[in-house]
Motif scaffolding. Structure first.
Motif, short mmCIF file in Angstrom:
data_model
loop_
_atom_site.label_atom_id
_atom_site.label_comp_id
_atom_site.label_asym_id
_atom_site.label_seq_id
_atom_site.Cartn_x
_atom_site.Cartn_y
_atom_site.Cartn_z
N UNK A 27 85.14 -31.84 -73.78
CA UNK A 27 84.69 -31.28 -72.51
C UNK A 27 83.19 -31.45 -72.37
N UNK A 28 82.79 -31.88 -71.21
CA UNK A 28 81.36 -32.04 -70.96
C UNK A 28 80.93 -30.94 -69.99
N UNK A 29 79.96 -30.15 -70.38
CA UNK A 29 79.44 -29.10 -69.49
C UNK A 29 78.48 -29.75 -68.50
N UNK A 30 78.93 -29.91 -67.27
CA UNK A 30 78.08 -30.57 -66.28
C UNK A 30 77.26 -29.55 -65.50
N UNK A 31 75.96 -29.78 -65.40
CA UNK A 31 75.12 -28.84 -64.64
C UNK A 31 75.63 -28.76 -63.20
N UNK A 32 75.55 -27.57 -62.63
CA UNK A 32 76.03 -27.38 -61.26
C UNK A 32 77.49 -26.99 -61.20
N UNK A 33 78.14 -27.06 -62.38
CA UNK A 33 79.58 -26.79 -62.41
C UNK A 33 79.90 -25.49 -63.14
N UNK A 148 86.19 -23.99 -81.83
CA UNK A 148 85.08 -23.61 -80.95
C UNK A 148 85.10 -24.48 -79.68
N UNK A 149 85.44 -25.76 -79.85
CA UNK A 149 85.51 -26.64 -78.68
C UNK A 149 86.59 -26.18 -77.70
N UNK A 150 87.70 -25.74 -78.25
CA UNK A 150 88.79 -25.25 -77.39
C UNK A 150 88.31 -24.00 -76.65
N UNK A 151 87.63 -23.13 -77.36
CA UNK A 151 87.12 -21.91 -76.74
C UNK A 151 86.16 -22.24 -75.60
N UNK A 152 85.32 -23.23 -75.82
CA UNK A 152 84.36 -23.63 -74.79
C UNK A 152 85.08 -24.24 -73.59
N UNK A 153 86.11 -24.98 -73.90
CA UNK A 153 86.93 -25.58 -72.84
C UNK A 153 87.56 -24.46 -71.99
N UNK A 154 88.07 -23.45 -72.64
CA UNK A 154 88.63 -22.30 -71.92
C UNK A 154 87.58 -21.72 -71.00
N UNK A 155 86.43 -21.46 -71.55
CA UNK A 155 85.37 -20.81 -70.76
C UNK A 155 85.05 -21.64 -69.54
N UNK A 156 84.85 -22.94 -69.76
CA UNK A 156 84.47 -23.84 -68.68
C UNK A 156 85.52 -23.84 -67.56
N UNK A 157 86.79 -23.90 -67.98
CA UNK A 157 87.84 -24.05 -66.96
C UNK A 157 88.41 -22.73 -66.44
N UNK A 158 88.34 -21.66 -67.18
CA UNK A 158 88.78 -20.38 -66.62
C UNK A 158 87.74 -19.83 -65.66
N UNK A 159 86.54 -20.39 -65.72
CA UNK A 159 85.55 -20.07 -64.70
C UNK A 159 85.45 -21.23 -63.69
N UNK A 160 86.53 -22.03 -63.61
CA UNK A 160 86.69 -23.00 -62.52
C UNK A 160 88.03 -22.74 -61.85
N UNK A 161 88.47 -21.51 -61.91
CA UNK A 161 89.71 -21.12 -61.24
C UNK A 161 89.36 -19.85 -60.50
N UNK A 162 89.79 -19.76 -59.23
CA UNK A 162 89.44 -18.58 -58.45
C UNK A 162 90.62 -17.63 -58.27
N UNK A 163 91.66 -17.82 -59.08
CA UNK A 163 92.81 -16.91 -59.05
C UNK A 163 93.37 -16.79 -57.64
N UNK A 164 93.41 -17.91 -56.92
CA UNK A 164 93.79 -17.86 -55.50
C UNK A 164 95.31 -17.86 -55.32
N UNK A 165 96.05 -18.25 -56.36
CA UNK A 165 97.52 -18.23 -56.38
C UNK A 165 98.19 -19.29 -55.52
N UNK A 166 97.46 -20.27 -55.03
CA UNK A 166 98.11 -21.28 -54.20
C UNK A 166 99.15 -22.03 -55.04
N UNK A 167 98.82 -22.30 -56.29
CA UNK A 167 99.76 -23.02 -57.16
C UNK A 167 101.06 -22.24 -57.32
N UNK A 168 100.96 -20.93 -57.37
CA UNK A 168 102.15 -20.12 -57.64
C UNK A 168 103.14 -20.15 -56.47
N UNK A 169 102.64 -20.51 -55.30
CA UNK A 169 103.53 -20.63 -54.14
C UNK A 169 104.49 -21.81 -54.32
N UNK A 170 103.98 -22.86 -54.95
CA UNK A 170 104.76 -24.10 -55.07
C UNK A 170 105.55 -24.19 -56.37
#
Lengths: 539, 331
Positions: A27-33, A148-170
């Protein structure tokens, strides 16, 4: 801060997949993301573990020695507590129906933003640690070691989800990525891995009653400014009350509405409406937050912050509670509050003192959404409305994710909207109602350092607005969410310049003819009313 | 790569079944009786254990996903199924989900066009293939009851008749055989052809597809090509369910491949993603009513938490509150 690319560049999303499988692609931590890490003070104030200075981009996250043990135990504990979690770990068939439903995937093209893969980030560890096949077969069975890399991946991507639930509809099994993100973030918080944009508001809310940290006198002061503006527009001086015992109704709204425009116009709308009705209600400076960033941290923190609403209703001795326009606030109120902090048996079943309507649908949790309340008023002809005052606006409606998919409030705001504006256009049907797109900044991701992420996440929503802007001349995006009002403004400025953002009750207040008001020449924003503008043009 | 490994694994299972079926009586007994019994016990026991495990975790919150209008003011049309308020509504919602794959029916295809325009198109193929696959599988299983019941029930006979309505060939071709193999093939092709789906696919996604294809293919081979002695197969099946197992010598090796693959599928079922069959019934975003504002949902592990009380708040801000003219509890 990283420079935000131009819209034309950001719209060129590449869906090209990496050559290597996702487990083998670092996982690459990209600035702005991503957002800034939580500050020690914010965690200390609410007693969260591992408060320290840390930066997400740093190699060393200053984790406790036994961090892995903490996470694995955390997973085990939550598997026992949440059927949703246990079930969602087991039953996904990876059909991919959710993949292109996520606004973050559409906007970034990053495969880890497909809801199924975001879930696999945690599922892979679950398999390795909690299933026989995964323990024996490892990667062959889709399992992988927690590193540790997995943990960082979690952090990066669980803070790229807004819990909007659109996926759960489908999802054919109703797997809800929001639930997995909620638990993923809870696990991260066991190690003090929050973002400051959430941790700060949480500690503010805990100590001062609201996310913005507005102290009691500031709340009063901010409202005074609004009252001045209302007087300028209508000639009427309103005198709301605060922390008043014996009021019939306690009013709670997100603090964002007290702070910055366009939220403040919505708050002015509430003030004017309640004044016109002569409603016996009070604001509270203690329960001065409807939203709940604790919910984006952990179930327990959500409950701790939410407790103030019932506690204050009890202290003040009100009969029921009226809630303002906010998205996740209403998911929490609808699906969590009564369970966490109820039963609210000291309150009465909400009954509109104006129309006599009893809100049976809220008979246990005792809180009514202001859009439900107003829809009932309009239906019963209790408001004098002149929708032509909003004729300079061509409005489209953004269903807020949580209200749409975590509550089911779709028609009430539309009914109100159609009564107070003459020009209303729906966005394309696959982008509204239960299929609505997130603003891209929910769940505490509306910071400024992650602007690129926000613009990418909000891309599908903006795209639909752009469509009605270009085809129907839409120039106003209405909604019932404080985070929307704050974040869609930036999103529109970036993707669809020329479209403003407003709350429902701003439009209501514009159209509402108040008893004894002077002849209005401007709307709440100080813009000349269409009739006045036309006269001026003639002259 | 994972697909190839799964494919090889299934080939290996075919070979094992064939070798077992071609061996002496004791090995054939193992493959014809012992393994099927064991697999069945594992299937039932495993599935029950899995469901019990899910059920042992509570549902602390009502997290129903609403896909329609809530029940609210009487004059606003309530979406009784998409946002069910009553148990009846939930039953209908679940029935639609389980019998008609309602959520998958909503599927859309999202496409980004030149100039940055996002468009959404119909995407019903996955839904259709999914339905075709599950229903043909169910019908085929049901048809097989004719092997297990001495006097074939009318319902099974009727199914048999309807299934062979095309009246092609001798023995008559079953439509479900064609549909099942076609659907499985489609599900496999889409898994490798759509880059995103290929990217998320695990060996555990390919393996059951190959396995089920193998079961279907051996069935088809036996019925239409290699011709199997049906009477002997029925003797074996009847023996199995009456606990007086016999393995007639007249059964060919191909049947043992079929039976062995099926045994593997049964044994594999509770350990794999195939448990979605049971799991879908328990999904809290679908099987709860949207009534959490009217009926309190109880969390069995709800516990008291630290809160910042009004008293503490007033202590922090009393002077400022008084200055702003706000009422206080203590002067």
């Amino acid at each position: 801060m990283s420079k935000l690319p131009k819209p034309a560049e950001l719209a060129k999303v590449s869906y090209q997949l990496p050559k290597t499988g996702w487990m083998d692609t670092p996982v690459e931590f990209k600035p702005g993301m991503f957002c800034h890490g939580s500050k020690p003070k914010s965690l200390e104030l609410v007693g969260f573990p591992n408060p320290r200075e840390w930066r997400p981009a740093d190699a060393d996250w200053k984790l406790p020695e036994n961090w892995k043990e903490i996470i694995i135990e955390g997973i085990a504990d939550r598997l026992k507590k949440y059927r949703s979690f246990r079930l969602f770990m087991d039953i996904c068939v990876r059909c991919g129906a959710c993949a292109d439903k996520c606004h973050f995937f559409i906007g970034t093209g990053d495969p880890r933003n497909m809801p199924v893969l975001r879930a696999e980030l945690i599922r892979s560890v679950y398999r390795k640690e909690f299933t026989t096949a995964g323990k024996i077969l490892g990667k062959m069975a889709g399992g992988r070691e927690l590193t540790l890399d997995v943990l960082k991946e979690w952090w990066y991507y669980f803070y790229q989800c807004t819990e909007c639930r659109r996926c759960s509809v489908f999802c054919p099994y109703g797997i809800d990525q929001a639930e997995i993100t909620i638990i993923g973030r809870e696990l991260l918080n066991l190690l003090g891995l929050n973002i400051e944009w959430i941790a700060g508001p949480v500690s503010n809310c805990y100590m001062k009653g609201n996310h913005l940290g507005l102290e009691p006198h500031t709340i009063v002061g901010n409202l005074e400014y609004m009252l001045d503006d209302i007087e300028t527009v209508t000639g009427k001086r309103i005198k709301p009350t605060f922390n008043r015992k014996g009021a019939e109704i306690l009013f709670v709204t997100p603090s964002g509405d007290l702070f910055a425009d366009p939220g403040t116009y919505t708050a002015m709308g509430y003030l004017m409406l309640f004044e016109e009705l002569g409603l016996d209600y009070t604001w509270s400076t203690y329960a001065s937050e409807g939203g709940n960033f604790g919910f984006f941290t952990s179930n327990e923190m959500g409950k701790r912050l939410n407790s103030k609403i019932y506690a204050e209703a009890k202290r003040l001795g009100v009969k029921w509670i009226l809630g303002g326009e906010c998205g996740h606030m209403w998911r929490v109120l609808s699906q969590y509050m009564d369970t966490w902090n109820g039963p609210a048996d000291f309150l009465e079943v909400p009954k509109s003192p104006i129309t006599g309507t009893v809100f049976e649908n809220a008979k246990s949790m005792k809180m009514v959404h202001v859009a439900e309340f107003t829809a009932d008023l309009i239906k019963n002809n209790k408001l004098k409305l002149d929708p032509s005052r909003n004729d300079h606006l061509k409005v489209t409606w953004h269903d807020s994710c949580n209200v749409a998919r975590g509550m089911g409030m779709l028609e009430e705001p539309r009914y109100v909207l159609k009564s107070v504006v003459n020009n209303f256009v729906e966005m394309p049907e696959d982008t509204i109602r239960e299929k609505t797109f997130c603003c891209g900044s929910g769940t505490g991701l509306n910071a400024s350092e992650n602007m690129e992420l926000r613009m990418k996440g909000g891309f599908p929503r903006a795209n639909a607005v752009k469509y009605v802007h270009e085809h129907h001349g839409v120039n106003m995006l209405g909604n019932v969410c404080a985070i929307d009002r704050a974040s869609l403004k930036a999103l529109m400025e970036y993707w669809v310049p020329g479209v403003g953002v407003c709350g429902l009750h701003e439009l209501v207040a514009n159209a509402m003819i108040m008893t004894g008001e002077k002849e209005r020449t401007t709307d709440l924003r100080g813009e000349p009313l269409p009739s006045v503008a036309a006269k001026e043009e003639k002259a | 790569m994972t697909a190839i490994i799964s494919f090889i694994a299934v080939l290996l299972l075919v070979a094992i079944g064939y070798v077992g079926g071609s061996a002496g009586p004791s090995v054939r007994f193992l493959f014809g009786v012992v393994i099927p019994y064991a697999a069945f016990i594992f299937f039932v026991g495993g599935l029950i254990a899995r469901i019990m495990k899910w059920a042992s975790s509570p549902v602390p919150f009502n997290i129903v996903t609403t896909t329609g209008q809530q029940k609210t003011l009487p004059w606003i049309k309530h979406s009784k199924i998409e946002s069910p308020y009553s148990a009846f509504g939930v039953v209908i919602r679940m029935a639609l989900e389980i019998l008609a794959f309602r959520s998958l029916f909503r599927n859309l295809k999202t496409q980004l066009h030149e100039g940055g325009r996002v468009a959404y198109g119909e995407a019903k193929w996955l839904w259709m293939a999914g339905l075709a696959f599950h229903y043909s599988f169910a019908i085929i299983l049901f048809r097989h009851l004719r092997f297990f019941i001495e006097k074939v029930p009318v319902a099974v006979q009727m199914t048999d008749m309807l299934d062979s309505f095309l009246q092609i060939g001798a023995p008559l071709l079953y439509a479900t055989d064609v549909v099942l193999l076609g659907a499985v093939t489609y599900l496999f092709i889409r898994r490798v052809a759509i880059p995103q789906v290929r990217y998320i696919s695990l060996a555990a996604d390919y393996f059951p597809l190959f396995l089920i294809f193998g079961i279907g293919a051996t069935g088809v081979l036996m019925r239409y090509f290699t011709k199997t002695d049906i009477i002997s197969v029925k003797m074996l099946a009847m023996g199995l369910i009456s606990f007086k197992p016999v393995v007639p010598d007249t059964i060919g090796a191909m049947f043992f491949v079929h039976l062995f693959l099926l045994s593997v599928l049964f044994a594999y079922f509770p350990l794999s993603k195939l448990v979605h069959m049971g799991g879908v019934f328990l999904s809290p975003t679908r099987n709860l009513p949207n009534n959490s504002r009217a009926v309190r949902h109880v969390n069995p592990w709800n516990y008291p938490v630290h809160v910042h009380t009004y008293e503490e708040y007033e202590n922090d801000f009393r002077d400022k509150m008084k200055e702003a003219g706000l009422p206080v509890e203590k002067e």
